[in-house]
Design a protein around this motif. Structure first.
Motif, PDB file in Angstrom:
ATOM      1  N   HIS A 627       4.326  20.163  11.190  1.00 34.63           N
ATOM      2  CA  HIS A 627       4.481  20.531  12.593  1.00 34.63           C
ATOM      3  C   HIS A 627       4.260  22.027  12.804  1.00 34.63           C
ATOM      4  CE1 HIS A 627       5.981  20.723  16.670  1.00 34.63           C
ATOM      5  NE2 HIS A 627       6.898  21.603  16.296  1.00 34.63           N
ATOM      6  N   ALA A 628       4.860  22.841  11.960  1.00 30.59           N
ATOM      7  CA  ALA A 628       4.725  24.286  12.118  1.00 30.59           C
ATOM      8  C   ALA A 628       3.271  24.718  11.963  1.00 30.59           C
ATOM      9  CB  ALA A 628       5.613  25.009  11.108  1.00 30.59           C
ATOM     10  N   ARG A 629       2.556  24.127  11.010  1.00 34.07           N
ATOM     11  CA  ARG A 629       1.145  24.481  10.830  1.00 34.07           C
ATOM     12  C   ARG A 629       0.332  24.099  12.066  1.00 34.07           C
ATOM     13  NH1 ARG A 629      -0.841  25.857   5.828  1.00 34.07           N
ATOM     14  NH2 ARG A 629      -2.876  24.927   6.278  1.00 34.07           N
ATOM     15  N   ALA A 630       0.650  22.962  12.670  1.00 38.24           N
ATOM     16  CA  ALA A 630      -0.062  22.554  13.892  1.00 38.24           C
ATOM     17  C   ALA A 630       0.235  23.510  15.039  1.00 38.24           C
ATOM     18  CB  ALA A 630       0.334  21.126  14.268  1.00 38.24           C
ATOM     19  N   VAL A 631       1.490  23.911  15.168  1.00 37.06           N
ATOM     20  CA  VAL A 631       1.875  24.846  16.233  1.00 37.06           C
ATOM     21  C   VAL A 631       1.198  26.195  16.022  1.00 37.06           C
ATOM     22  CG1 VAL A 631       3.813  26.141  17.198  1.00 37.06           C
ATOM     23  CG2 VAL A 631       4.051  23.708  16.736  1.00 37.06           C
ATOM     24  N   ILE A 632       1.168  26.653  14.789  1.00 38.08           N
ATOM     25  CA  ILE A 632       0.550  27.949  14.486  1.00 38.08           C
ATOM     26  C   ILE A 632      -0.944  27.894  14.786  1.00 38.08           C
ATOM     27  CG2 ILE A 632      -0.066  29.509  12.591  1.00 38.08           C
ATOM     28  CD1 ILE A 632       2.725  28.819  11.403  1.00 38.08           C
ATOM     29  N   ARG A 633      -1.609  26.808  14.403  1.00 38.37           N
ATOM     30  CA  ARG A 633      -3.046  26.680  14.713  1.00 38.37           C
ATOM     31  C   ARG A 633      -3.275  26.710  16.210  1.00 38.37           C
ATOM     32  NH1 ARG A 633      -3.146  22.946  10.599  1.00 38.37           N
ATOM     33  NH2 ARG A 633      -2.886  21.229  12.075  1.00 38.37           N
ATOM     34  N   GLN A 634      -2.459  25.962  16.941  1.00 38.02           N
ATOM     35  CA  GLN A 634      -2.612  25.926  18.388  1.00 38.02           C
ATOM     36  C   GLN A 634      -2.365  27.301  18.988  1.00 38.02           C
ATOM     37  OE1 GLN A 634       0.232  23.454  20.417  1.00 38.02           O
ATOM     38  NE2 GLN A 634      -1.062  23.191  22.213  1.00 38.02           N
ATOM     39  N   ASN A 635      -1.335  27.976  18.499  1.00 36.21           N
ATOM     40  CA  ASN A 635      -1.020  29.302  19.002  1.00 36.21           C
ATOM     41  C   ASN A 635      -2.143  30.283  18.724  1.00 36.21           C
ATOM     42  OD1 ASN A 635       1.159  31.178  20.080  1.00 36.21           O
ATOM     43  ND2 ASN A 635       0.685  32.168  18.134  1.00 36.21           N
ATOM     44  N   CYS A 636      -2.706  30.215  17.515  1.00 34.45           N
ATOM     45  CA  CYS A 636      -3.814  31.115  17.167  1.00 34.45           C
ATOM     46  C   CYS A 636      -5.047  30.809  18.000  1.00 34.45           C
ATOM     47  CB  CYS A 636      -4.139  30.993  15.680  1.00 34.45           C
ATOM     48  SG  CYS A 636      -2.859  31.682  14.607  1.00 34.45           S
ATOM     49  N   ASN A 637      -5.290  29.506  18.251  1.00 37.40           N
ATOM     50  CA  ASN A 637      -6.430  29.146  19.086  1.00 37.40           C
ATOM     51  C   ASN A 637      -6.263  29.665  20.498  1.00 37.40           C
ATOM     52  OD1 ASN A 637      -7.659  27.806  16.986  1.00 37.40           O
ATOM     53  ND2 ASN A 637      -6.884  25.792  17.566  1.00 37.40           N
ATOM     54  N   LEU A 638      -5.025  29.550  21.040  1.00 32.17           N
ATOM     55  CA  LEU A 638      -4.764  30.055  22.377  1.00 32.17           C
ATOM     56  C   LEU A 638      -4.936  31.563  22.426  1.00 32.17           C
ATOM     57  CD1 LEU A 638      -1.647  27.928  23.387  1.00 32.17           C
ATOM     58  CD2 LEU A 638      -3.960  27.749  24.320  1.00 32.17           C
ATOM     59  N   GLN A 639      -4.414  32.239  21.384  1.00 38.54           N
ATOM     60  CA  GLN A 639      -4.571  33.683  21.345  1.00 38.54           C
ATOM     61  C   GLN A 639      -6.027  34.063  21.245  1.00 38.54           C
ATOM     62  OE1 GLN A 639      -2.104  35.017  18.126  1.00 38.54           O
ATOM     63  NE2 GLN A 639      -0.294  35.185  19.422  1.00 38.54           N
ATOM     64  N   GLY A 640      -6.788  33.281  20.443  1.00 38.30           N
ATOM     65  CA  GLY A 640      -8.207  33.565  20.319  1.00 38.30           C
ATOM     66  C   GLY A 640      -8.930  33.388  21.635  1.00 38.30           C
ATOM     67  N   SER A 641      -8.566  32.327  22.373  1.00 35.89           N
ATOM     68  CA  SER A 641      -9.186  32.102  23.680  1.00 35.89           C
ATOM     69  C   SER A 641      -8.854  33.235  24.635  1.00 35.89           C
ATOM     70  CB  SER A 641      -8.718  30.769  24.264  1.00 35.89           C
ATOM     71  OG  SER A 641      -9.047  29.707  23.414  1.00 35.89           O
ATOM     72  N   GLU A 642      -7.581  33.687  24.608  1.00 35.12           N
ATOM     73  CA  GLU A 642      -7.169  34.768  25.482  1.00 35.12           C
ATOM     74  C   GLU A 642      -7.890  36.057  25.131  1.00 35.12           C
ATOM     75  OE1 GLU A 642      -5.219  36.236  28.756  1.00 35.12           O
ATOM     76  OE2 GLU A 642      -5.362  34.170  28.026  1.00 35.12           O
ATOM     77  N   LYS A 643      -8.030  36.310  23.807  1.00 37.34           N
ATOM     78  CA  LYS A 643      -8.745  37.515  23.387  1.00 37.34           C
ATOM     79  C   LYS A 643     -10.197  37.467  23.830  1.00 37.34           C
ATOM     80  CE  LYS A 643      -5.896  38.467  19.316  1.00 37.34           C
ATOM     81  NZ  LYS A 643      -5.847  38.442  17.843  1.00 37.34           N
ATOM     82  N   THR A 644     -10.823  36.273  23.720  1.00 33.33           N
ATOM     83  CA  THR A 644     -12.212  36.130  24.160  1.00 33.33           C
ATOM     84  C   THR A 644     -12.331  36.398  25.641  1.00 33.33           C
ATOM     85  OG1 THR A 644     -12.606  34.502  22.447  1.00 33.33           O
ATOM     86  CG2 THR A 644     -14.161  34.548  24.281  1.00 33.33           C
ATOM     87  N   LYS A 645     -11.365  35.862  26.422  1.00 33.21           N
ATOM     88  CA  LYS A 645     -11.372  36.068  27.867  1.00 33.21           C
ATOM     89  C   LYS A 645     -11.240  37.548  28.203  1.00 33.21           C
ATOM     90  CE  LYS A 645      -8.710  34.937  32.013  1.00 33.21           C
ATOM     91  NZ  LYS A 645      -7.512  34.247  32.530  1.00 33.21           N
TER      92      LYS A 645
END
Length: 660
Positions: A627-645
């Motif tokens: 679960h934690a690995r899934a949450v971390i991946r999702q969080n990193c993906n969201l951060q990556g999307s925000e950084k791209t934006k």
């Protein structure tokens, strides 16, 4: 660690203490298993090639002897005896140990000759195949392989001796293989060093029932199978076919889960070891080698084991099978004060992830029945305080929360009063019912009011002067001098309060300053590389070592031991607070290759170097890391999307746009 679901260890690991400490596990999908160490040394009473679903140890070992013309016999087994001797010491001839797609493989080298062993179990049947293959030899050479079957038949938590009842193997399980010759001798004083370290009896006797033998050329195999149960006389597939089917199934599970990283693949296969079928219904074994099936462990691990591995259909059937839980709570004690609240959480997580509207409508009465049972008072001593609407646990049942270690004098960590984790789960359960009623087009206004009242009382009652939450309010006399006598509020720093900020319908978003103070306190005192301590080291009663006899270990179990399963709620709480989570699991990937191979241990010691202990294979721990690995991946993906934006918004305008 190579990519994919492969783990490899070389001769140094096989022939040193690492080989005696790292353990492998294969399971049959019913609760039966085979387990042991890399080196082949039986360090636990539980180590065997066949253990039944009802935890009877059957085939303890197969000792191989390789006879090569013109050379002394090579004894490839390893045993430790009560005298302290290691004899034979075949681990010195091991050149490698691997786990390939869930199947363990040993390779012994004797000069130009290499012998391989693989162990796999049939799914849905308590049967094991132990396949030996000669993989290297001089051209045209032949060898003779002899295997001595060391047998027993006893409860996994006990020992058997020569002086006990005669052992008739054929009455309990079947052994098959070529060249069988009866022996009928007892090997006395086999020693289990891990049991000695746990303060338990480390000695037992093993029965050499007979030997199997075959002459092998390169590529040829000798397979021994062992099978228990009512179907033990039914034929089994050929040994190599059992191995190949186990590998094929492992690859299918990895694809189904969409796992790509090596650690994720290992964790998906680890999760599979805990999921079993019981009368056609999925169930969860809490841990190997000694735990059984418990409501609390099953539902705490549900999200990681089923939802993060793509096993939604099996999970759905498991949740449906527990739909009568509320009625059971009224009729009988479950010996589990908070397990039903974790069931409500599991139902909500399943519906939120899958959008299963039909299941929502089907299980809404079930979760309402659970809440109604708590409201009326359960047979496990839980009642709702009419003054504040919070859950209270009476003194007689003070050992029925997840902190359930007990000694003859009573619970080590009494939870009578109002435990913070139970009331966080209680507030969450009311929120779940509210959302499920809305999903089903039902009036949720009454539940809204009750949920909001409980949340308000929770904050009022549990806010402690130290800046975090009380672990218990309205608690009985403290179990140690700090608390004195009489009813009191206990502010000892434990991880339990994290549930108030990690559960989806907690109140974390309503109290950001309190949440931040809690995370600071927990991050400063409870967080370790492998999980969260159960007690702050700076406070009275902390026990940082988990070793010695039963009393010493049970005393430390919830008074300082580290629990990896708390990494899940901790990661959720950090994400809810907008804090970085990338480093939370920094040490866990390395841990996958240390103790229970490919898995996560039940607990670790609270003091550095945080030695893993307890059960080496834990369902809750594996589920939390998934679960934690899934949450971390999702969080990193969201951060990556925000950084791209942000980077797009920050780009300089073209000259044409600038001129405009």
């Amino acid at each position: 660690m190579p990519p994919g679901s492969v783990m490899t260890f070389g001769p140094h690991a096989c022939a040193t203490p690492t080989g005696f400490e790292s353990e492998w596990l294969v399971t049959d999908g019913l609760g039966g298993y085979a387990t042991g160490t890399i080196a082949g040394l039986r360090t636990r009473r539980y180590h065997a090639l066949l253990v039944t679903p009802d935890r009877q140890v059957a085939l303890a070992a197969l000792d191989p002897v390789l006879s090569i013309p013109g050379r002394p016999d090579a004894r490839l087994a390893i045993h430790e005896w009560g005298s302290g001797a290691l004899d034979p010491a075949g681990h010195q001839l091991l050149e490698s140990f691997e786990i390939v797609d869930s199947v363990p493989r040993w390779r012994w080298r004797v000069g130009e000759y290499v012998l391989e062993r693989e162990v796999a179990m049939t799914r849905g049947r308590n049967a094991v195949a132990v396949v030996h293959r000669l993989v290297a030899a001089p051209p045209g050479a032949e060898v003779t392989l002899t295997l001595t079957a060391l047998c027993t038949w006893r409860d996994a938590d006990s020992e058997r001796y020569r002086t006990g009842e005669p052992l008739a193997v054929e009455e309990h399980y079947r052994l098959d293989g070529p060249g069988w010759k009866p022996v009928g001798e007892w090997y006395l004083d086999a020693y289990h060093r891990e049991e000695a370290a746990r303060g338990l009896n480390p000695i037992e006797d093993l029965y050499a029932a007979g030997t199997f033998a075959a002459t092998l050329r390169v590529g040829e195999t000798l397979t021994v199978t062992a099978c228990s149960g009512e179907d033990r006389d039914e034929p089994l597939p050929a040994g190599p076919a059992v191995v190949e089917e186990a590998r094929r199934r492992a690859r299918k599970l990895v694809r189904q889960a969409g796992a790509r990283a090596a650690a994720d693949k290992l964790l998906v296969l680890a999760a599979d070891q805990f999921i079993v079928e019981d009368g056609g219904v999925p169930a969860v074994v809490a841990g190997y080698p000694w735990f059984g099936r418990y409501l609390r462990d099953t539902m705490t691990a549900y999200e990681g084991l089923f939802l993060h591995t793509g096993r939604h259909a099996e999970g759905r059937r498991l949740l449906q099978a527990h739909a009568g839980l509320g009625e059971r709570m009224r009729r009988e004690p479950l010996r589990d004060a908070d397990g039903p609240l974790w069931y409500v959480h599991a139902v909500e997580r399943h519906i939120a992830r899958t959008g299963d509207q039909e299941l929502c409508a089907e299980l809404l009465p079930a979760v309402e029945a659970v809440v109604a049972a708590y409201t009326k008072g359960t047979r496990d001593g839980v009642t709702v305080d009419p003054l504040d609407g919070l859950l209270a646990l009476d003194a007689e049942h003070a050992g029925l929360t997840w902190m359930n270690a007990s000694l003859p004098r009573g619970p080590v960590t009494p939870r009578d009063g109002k435990p913070v984790e139970m009331n966080a789960l209680w507030a969450n359960a009311l929120g779940v019912i509210s959302v499920m009623r809305e999903r089903c087009g039902r009036d949720a206004s009454v539940v809204h009011g009750r949920r909001d009242a409980v949340r308000a009382q929770f904050v009022k009652r549990f806010r402690a002067p130290g800046g975090w939450l009380y672990d218990l309010v309205d608690a009985g006399p403290a179990p140690y001098p700090k608390g004195g006598s009489g009813v009191h509020d206990d502010s000892v720093l434990r991880p339990n309060q994290l549930l108030a900020f990690s559960l989806p319908y907690g109140f974390g978003t309503d109290e950001p300053h309190l949440r931040d103070a809690v995370l600071r306190a927990i991050g400063g005192e409870l967080v370790t590389p492998l999980g969260l301590r159960t007690h702050a080291p700076s406070e009275y009663g902390y026990e940082g070592a988990h070793r010695g006899g039963v009393v010493a270990r049970d005393t430390a179990y919830h008074q300082g031991a580290v629990w990896p399963w708390w990494l899940g709620p901790y990661t959720d709480a950090l994400c809810a607070a907008g804090r970085p989570v990338d480093a939370v699991l920094g040490a866990v990937e390395g841990h996958l290759g240390e103790c229970g191979l490919g898995s996560v241990s039940e607990i670790a010691e609270g003091d550095a170097p945080y030695r893993a202990t307890g059960a080496p294979f834990s369902a809750r721990s594996v589920a939390a890391v998934l679960h934690a690995r899934a949450v971390i991946r999702q969080n990193c993906n969201l951060q990556g999307s925000e950084k791209t934006k942000l980077s797009r918004e920050a780009r300089p305008r073209t000259r044409r746009n600038a001129l405009r």
